[in-house]
Design an enzyme around this catalytic site. Structure first.
Site, PDB file in Angstrom:
ATOM      1  N   ARG A   1       0.823  -1.222   0.000  1.00  0.00           N
ATOM      2  CA  ARG A   1       0.000   0.000   0.000  1.00  0.00           C
ATOM      3  C   ARG A   1       0.855   1.270   0.000  1.00  0.00           C
ATOM      4  NH1 ARG A   1      -5.284  -1.082   2.545  1.00  0.00           N
ATOM      5  NH2 ARG A   1      -6.014  -2.920   1.428  1.00  0.00           N
TER       6      ARG A   1
ATOM      7  N   ASP B   1     -16.640   9.100   7.246  1.00  0.00           N
ATOM      8  CA  ASP B   1     -15.498   8.187   7.133  1.00  0.00           C
ATOM      9  C   ASP B   1     -14.255   8.948   7.573  1.00  0.00           C
ATOM     10  OD1 ASP B   1     -15.078   5.330   5.488  1.00  0.00           O
ATOM     11  OD2 ASP B   1     -13.253   6.517   5.712  1.00  0.00           O
TER      12      ASP B   1
HETATM   13  C1  LIG Z   1     -14.425  -1.838   4.471  1.00  0.00           C
HETATM   14  S1  LIG Z   1     -14.993  -0.187   4.553  1.00  0.00           S
HETATM   15  C2  LIG Z   1     -16.720  -0.482   4.931  1.00  0.00           C
HETATM   16  C3  LIG Z   1     -17.640   0.252   3.987  1.00  0.00           C
HETATM   17  C4  LIG Z   1     -19.138  -0.040   4.223  1.00  0.00           C
HETATM   18  N1  LIG Z   1     -19.516   0.239   5.576  1.00  0.00           N
HETATM   19  C5  LIG Z   1     -19.484  -1.476   3.864  1.00  0.00           C
HETATM   20  O1  LIG Z   1     -19.769  -2.270   4.747  1.00  0.00           O
HETATM   21  O2  LIG Z   1     -19.472  -1.803   2.681  1.00  0.00           O
HETATM   22  C6  LIG Z   1     -14.353   0.362   6.149  1.00  0.00           C
HETATM   23  C7  LIG Z   1     -14.303   1.893   6.252  1.00  0.00           C
HETATM   24  O3  LIG Z   1     -14.048   2.239   7.623  1.00  0.00           O
HETATM   25  C8  LIG Z   1     -13.270   3.422   7.621  1.00  0.00           C
HETATM   26  N2  LIG Z   1     -12.589   3.588   8.935  1.00  0.00           N
HETATM   27  C9  LIG Z   1     -11.545   2.884   9.420  1.00  0.00           C
HETATM   28  N3  LIG Z   1     -11.149   3.375  10.605  1.00  0.00           N
HETATM   29  C10 LIG Z   1     -11.976   4.409  10.896  1.00  0.00           C
HETATM   30  C11 LIG Z   1     -12.070   5.324  11.989  1.00  0.00           C
HETATM   31  N4  LIG Z   1     -11.213   5.275  13.023  1.00  0.00           N
HETATM   32  N5  LIG Z   1     -13.035   6.274  11.942  1.00  0.00           N
HETATM   33  C12 LIG Z   1     -13.899   6.334  10.899  1.00  0.00           C
HETATM   34  N6  LIG Z   1     -13.858   5.499   9.816  1.00  0.00           N
HETATM   35  C13 LIG Z   1     -12.904   4.548   9.821  1.00  0.00           C
HETATM   36  C14 LIG Z   1     -12.289   3.192   6.464  1.00  0.00           C
HETATM   37  O4  LIG Z   1     -11.730   4.400   5.978  1.00  0.00           O
HETATM   38  C15 LIG Z   1     -13.172   2.477   5.430  1.00  0.00           C
HETATM   39  O5  LIG Z   1     -13.675   3.358   4.453  1.00  0.00           O
END
Ligand SMILES: C[S@@+](CC[C@H](N)C(=O)[O-])C[C@H]1O[C@@H](n2cnc3c(N)ncnc32)[C@H](O)[C@@H]1O
Length: 319
Positions: free
Chosen positions: A56, A167
């Site tokens: 990454r 996000d």
């Molecule tokens: C795998 S995606 C999930 C997207 C959607 N909720 C789904 O289930 O398809 C996880 C998301 O969580 C966000 N994320 C990770 N750590 C976070 C944090 N501390 N605060 C807010 N968002 C976070 C990431 O940037 C990412 O876009």
């Protein structure tokens, strides 16, 4: 002196070559970055994630013209502070698509919205339905929910509604605000919904679809890190979808996040999590499981009863 890249100004005294594509990040550098990422986002990167971090970060380091050691040094300086957000964005997983985990959307359409409407004894009573897509990535989850709510609310014009979507990543939030998607992400959207809610791209946008403005207006995208308080959203949501996010956190963090999200739910509100996420709920979360990955905050019956009493009292005074 002016230069395009702040990082090259800072690191010049110890110029390092960009990493060779085959070169794995060093053990010490990996530990440093994993700690830094965990302290900012609570995302846990175990030793098995070394290859992932290498993959990454590789392009970013090439762009900056530094190796892993130089990158870590830069992150320790005040000028490196903004780079920490980019680092977190690069290692986080943003994979998502429309109508992922159908159970949640069926539950919203068939259970949550009808139950919410039935809590109003008079159809003309004003009310606002609020849903939060927490960890929304590029917006597919938030817009999937918005389509369902839009359809439902056509029969209930006295009710207002809003979707909040947040996000940690500025990049995905910028993408989500544009609302432009490739066909691959839209495979689960029906032809009818595609016609009703999307515009087809042409020319340079060929092969993409854009969410129509009337629906984009109903979804408010903002950056929010779960571990930075206060949050830029108000409490009292009927639904929070926090799906495929908690898997990246340790158990203690999951526990605290559950507590916080529960505080942001209205009494009787629903929390939807990923199917693979074993939510840790305790008595203090006030959450009971209603479906394998759907939890409800206690207090719904009491809320409906008190709203009924308030409406009856208003009726009496206006008779
Ligand atoms: C795998 S995606 C999930 C997207 C959607 N909720 C789904 O289930 O398809 C996880 C998301 O969580 C966000 N994320 C990770 N750590 C976070 C944090 N501390 N605060 C807010 N968002 C976070 C990431 O940037 C990412 O876009």
């Amino acid at each position: 002196m002016f230069c395009n890249s702040a990082i090259s100004c800072i690191i010049v005294p110890t110029v390092q070559a960009a990493p060779n594509p085959m070169e794995m990040i060093g053990h010490r550098e990996f530990l440093f970055l994993a700690d830094l990422i965990a302290s900012k986002s609570r995302i846990q990167l175990g030793p098995d994630k070394r290859a992932l971090v290498t993959a990454r970060l590789h392009r970013r380091l090439q762009k900056l013209g530094v190796d892993y050691k130089g990158y870590c040094e830069f992150l320790k300086t005040p000028a490196g502070m903004p780079e920490i957000r980019i680092l977190v964005e690069l290692v986080s997983t943003n994979f998502t698509y429309f109508f992922r985990e159908q159970e949640h959307f069926d539950c919203l359409r068939e259970m949550v919205l009808p139950e919410w409407i039935s809590s109003f004894p008079h159809p003309s009573t004003a009310g606002k339905f609020r849903l939060w897509s927490a960890g929304s990535s590029t917006g597919e989850e938030a817009f999937s929910a918005a389509m369902i709510i839009w359809d439902f609310m056509q029969e209930h014009p006295s009710k207002d509604w809003q979707v909040e979507a947040t996000d940690i990543s500025d990049r995905v939030i910028d993408e989500a605000r544009k609302g432009i998607y490739r066909t691959k992400q839209l495979q689960r959207v029906s032809r009818e919904d595609l016609r009703q809610f999307f515009l087809k791209g042409t020319g340079p946008y060929d092969g993409t679809f854009r969410v129509k403005p009337f629906l984009r207006k109903k979804v408010n995208f903002q950056r929010l890190n779960f571990f930075d308080h206060p949050y830029p959203v108000e409490k009292g949501f009927q639904v929070i979808i926090c799906r495929n996010v908690m898997i990246y956190f340790d158990r203690e963090t999951q526990h605290h996040l559950c507590q916080t999200l529960s505080d942001y739910l209205a009494p009787g509100g629903y929390l939807m999590v990923g199917h693979s996420e074993g939510l840790i709920t305790t008595f203090e979360h006030q959450l009971e499981r209603v479906l394998p990955s759907v939890w409800r905050k206690s207090g719904n019956r009491e809320r409906i009863a008190s709203r009924r009493r308030a409406d009856q009292a208003t009726e009496k005074t206006t008779e």
